[in-house]
Design a protein around this motif. Sequence first.
Motif, PDB file in Angstrom:
ATOM      1  N   ASP A 148      15.777   4.992  -6.667  1.00 28.66           N
ATOM      2  CA  ASP A 148      14.742   6.039  -6.051  1.00 28.66           C
ATOM      3  C   ASP A 148      14.343   7.240  -6.890  1.00 28.66           C
ATOM      4  O   ASP A 148      13.267   7.781  -6.711  1.00 28.66           O
ATOM      5  CB  ASP A 148      15.571   6.594  -4.827  1.00 28.66           C
ATOM      6  CG  ASP A 148      15.344   5.670  -3.123  1.00 28.66           C
ATOM      7  OD1 ASP A 148      14.716   4.459  -3.744  1.00 28.66           O
ATOM      8  OD2 ASP A 148      16.026   5.818  -2.310  1.00 28.66           O
ATOM      9  N   ARG A 177      10.317   2.742   2.422  1.00 33.42           N
ATOM     10  CA  ARG A 177      11.355   3.752   1.916  1.00 33.42           C
ATOM     11  C   ARG A 177      11.984   4.329   3.252  1.00 33.42           C
ATOM     12  O   ARG A 177      13.519   4.565   3.258  1.00 33.42           O
ATOM     13  CB  ARG A 177      10.698   4.791   1.275  1.00 33.42           C
ATOM     14  CG  ARG A 177      10.277   4.305  -0.245  1.00 33.42           C
ATOM     15  CD  ARG A 177       9.764   5.678  -0.834  1.00 33.42           C
ATOM     16  NE  ARG A 177       9.303   5.120  -2.190  1.00 33.42           N
ATOM     17  CZ  ARG A 177       9.939   5.318  -3.219  1.00 33.42           C
ATOM     18  NH1 ARG A 177      11.109   5.253  -3.294  1.00 33.42           N
ATOM     19  NH2 ARG A 177       9.470   4.716  -4.216  1.00 33.42           N
ATOM     20  N   GLY A 178      11.496   4.949   4.298  1.00 35.07           N
ATOM     21  CA  GLY A 178      11.875   5.399   5.435  1.00 35.07           C
ATOM     22  C   GLY A 178      12.874   4.528   6.099  1.00 35.07           C
ATOM     23  O   GLY A 178      14.072   4.804   6.478  1.00 35.07           O
ATOM     24  N   SER A 191       0.827  -1.205  -0.072  1.00 36.72           N
ATOM     25  CA  SER A 191      -0.073   0.014  -0.017  1.00 36.72           C
ATOM     26  C   SER A 191       0.957   1.341  -0.037  1.00 36.72           C
ATOM     27  O   SER A 191       1.996   1.226   0.348  1.00 36.72           O
ATOM     28  CB  SER A 191      -0.737   0.073   1.453  1.00 36.72           C
ATOM     29  OG  SER A 191      -0.094   0.275   2.272  1.00 36.72           O
ATOM     30  N   PRO A 192       0.296   2.377  -0.341  1.00 36.10           N
ATOM     31  CA  PRO A 192       1.198   3.556  -0.262  1.00 36.10           C
ATOM     32  C   PRO A 192       1.825   4.054   1.044  1.00 36.10           C
ATOM     33  O   PRO A 192       2.854   4.410   1.155  1.00 36.10           O
ATOM     34  CB  PRO A 192       0.249   4.789  -0.751  1.00 36.10           C
ATOM     35  CG  PRO A 192      -0.764   4.081  -1.669  1.00 36.10           C
ATOM     36  CD  PRO A 192      -1.054   2.537  -0.887  1.00 36.10           C
ATOM     37  N   ASP A 193       1.012   3.655   2.102  1.00 39.82           N
ATOM     38  CA  ASP A 193       1.341   3.747   3.346  1.00 39.82           C
ATOM     39  C   ASP A 193       2.569   2.872   3.943  1.00 39.82           C
ATOM     40  O   ASP A 193       3.822   3.247   4.348  1.00 39.82           O
ATOM     41  CB  ASP A 193       0.438   3.593   4.605  1.00 39.82           C
ATOM     42  CG  ASP A 193      -0.537   4.667   4.422  1.00 39.82           C
ATOM     43  OD1 ASP A 193      -0.480   5.955   4.086  1.00 39.82           O
ATOM     44  OD2 ASP A 193      -1.900   4.608   4.938  1.00 39.82           O
ATOM     45  N   ASP A 194       2.588   1.529   3.432  1.00 43.94           N
ATOM     46  CA  ASP A 194       3.713   0.832   3.732  1.00 43.94           C
ATOM     47  C   ASP A 194       4.730   1.033   2.992  1.00 43.94           C
ATOM     48  O   ASP A 194       6.006   0.613   3.372  1.00 43.94           O
ATOM     49  CB  ASP A 194       3.034  -0.919   3.294  1.00 43.94           C
ATOM     50  CG  ASP A 194       1.855  -1.308   4.314  1.00 43.94           C
ATOM     51  OD1 ASP A 194       2.108  -0.885   5.334  1.00 43.94           O
ATOM     52  OD2 ASP A 194       1.368  -2.435   4.021  1.00 43.94           O
ATOM     53  N   GLU A 195       4.521   1.411   1.538  1.00 39.89           N
ATOM     54  CA  GLU A 195       5.822   2.014   0.759  1.00 39.89           C
ATOM     55  C   GLU A 195       6.400   2.956   1.270  1.00 39.89           C
ATOM     56  O   GLU A 195       7.804   2.924   1.520  1.00 39.89           O
ATOM     57  CB  GLU A 195       5.355   2.038  -0.486  1.00 39.89           C
ATOM     58  CG  GLU A 195       6.359   2.528  -1.403  1.00 39.89           C
ATOM     59  CD  GLU A 195       5.875   2.757  -2.813  1.00 39.89           C
ATOM     60  OE1 GLU A 195       6.895   3.486  -3.716  1.00 39.89           O
ATOM     61  OE2 GLU A 195       4.953   2.472  -3.438  1.00 39.89           O
ATOM     62  N   ARG A 196       5.923   4.035   2.079  1.00 43.78           N
ATOM     63  CA  ARG A 196       6.378   5.133   2.808  1.00 43.78           C
ATOM     64  C   ARG A 196       7.101   4.649   3.864  1.00 43.78           C
ATOM     65  O   ARG A 196       8.300   4.974   4.093  1.00 43.78           O
ATOM     66  CB  ARG A 196       5.345   6.159   3.163  1.00 43.78           C
ATOM     67  CG  ARG A 196       5.329   7.066   2.132  1.00 43.78           C
ATOM     68  CD  ARG A 196       4.470   8.269   2.760  1.00 43.78           C
ATOM     69  NE  ARG A 196       2.980   7.741   3.136  1.00 43.78           N
ATOM     70  CZ  ARG A 196       2.132   7.809   2.528  1.00 43.78           C
ATOM     71  NH1 ARG A 196       2.146   8.164   1.011  1.00 43.78           N
ATOM     72  NH2 ARG A 196       0.830   7.357   2.829  1.00 43.78           N
ATOM     73  N   VAL A 197       6.496   3.627   4.577  1.00 44.90           N
ATOM     74  CA  VAL A 197       7.356   3.095   5.947  1.00 44.90           C
ATOM     75  C   VAL A 197       8.705   2.152   5.464  1.00 44.90           C
ATOM     76  O   VAL A 197       9.852   2.430   5.793  1.00 44.90           O
ATOM     77  CB  VAL A 197       6.297   2.083   6.673  1.00 44.90           C
ATOM     78  CG1 VAL A 197       7.301   1.185   7.591  1.00 44.90           C
ATOM     79  CG2 VAL A 197       5.457   2.747   7.254  1.00 44.90           C
ATOM     80  N   LEU A 217      11.691   1.371  -5.795  1.00 47.58           N
ATOM     81  CA  LEU A 217      12.409   0.834  -4.650  1.00 47.58           C
ATOM     82  C   LEU A 217      13.618   0.147  -5.084  1.00 47.58           C
ATOM     83  O   LEU A 217      13.281  -0.761  -6.179  1.00 47.58           O
ATOM     84  CB  LEU A 217      11.491  -0.039  -3.762  1.00 47.58           C
ATOM     85  CG  LEU A 217      10.464   0.826  -2.938  1.00 47.58           C
ATOM     86  CD1 LEU A 217       9.455   0.189  -2.042  1.00 47.58           C
ATOM     87  CD2 LEU A 217      11.116   1.946  -2.194  1.00 47.58           C
TER      88      LEU A 217
END
Length: 134
Positions: free
Chosen positions: A128, A114-115, A106-112, A133
């Motif tokens: 990147d 990436r962080g 999900s977009p949220d999981d992808e952000r996590v 990813l």
Amino acid sequence: MTDIARRPAGELEAEVLAALWAARTPLTPPQVQQSLGGTLARTTVATILARLHDKGTVVRTRTGRAYAYTPAVEDEAALAARRMHTELEKGDDRSGVLARFVSRLSPDDERVLRGLLAQAGGAGGPADEAGGLR
């Protein structure tokens, strides 16, 4: 045939691991059985612990004539990560497995993710900049 419904696969293992995590000290099968409320047979608990040991999820040490068990992973997140690594290492196409995994985030999981990669020093390269990813 019995009317008792079978538990979903892994549920008993999860309950046993939860008891071991909560104890914060090695437990013998009877101690695990007691901490689970005594509703499971001692042999069932011993079998579950033996299976967890075979999987490398718990370690055991001799305590008199019995074994005492301790989790080999610190919590549920570590257990899930261990399972993910195991699955990743099963196949020959590691890159393909990772690509498919990432494509379904999900977009949220992808952000996590990436962080976390940035914290580990794994982000910031050409992949990147291209929007993918590593």
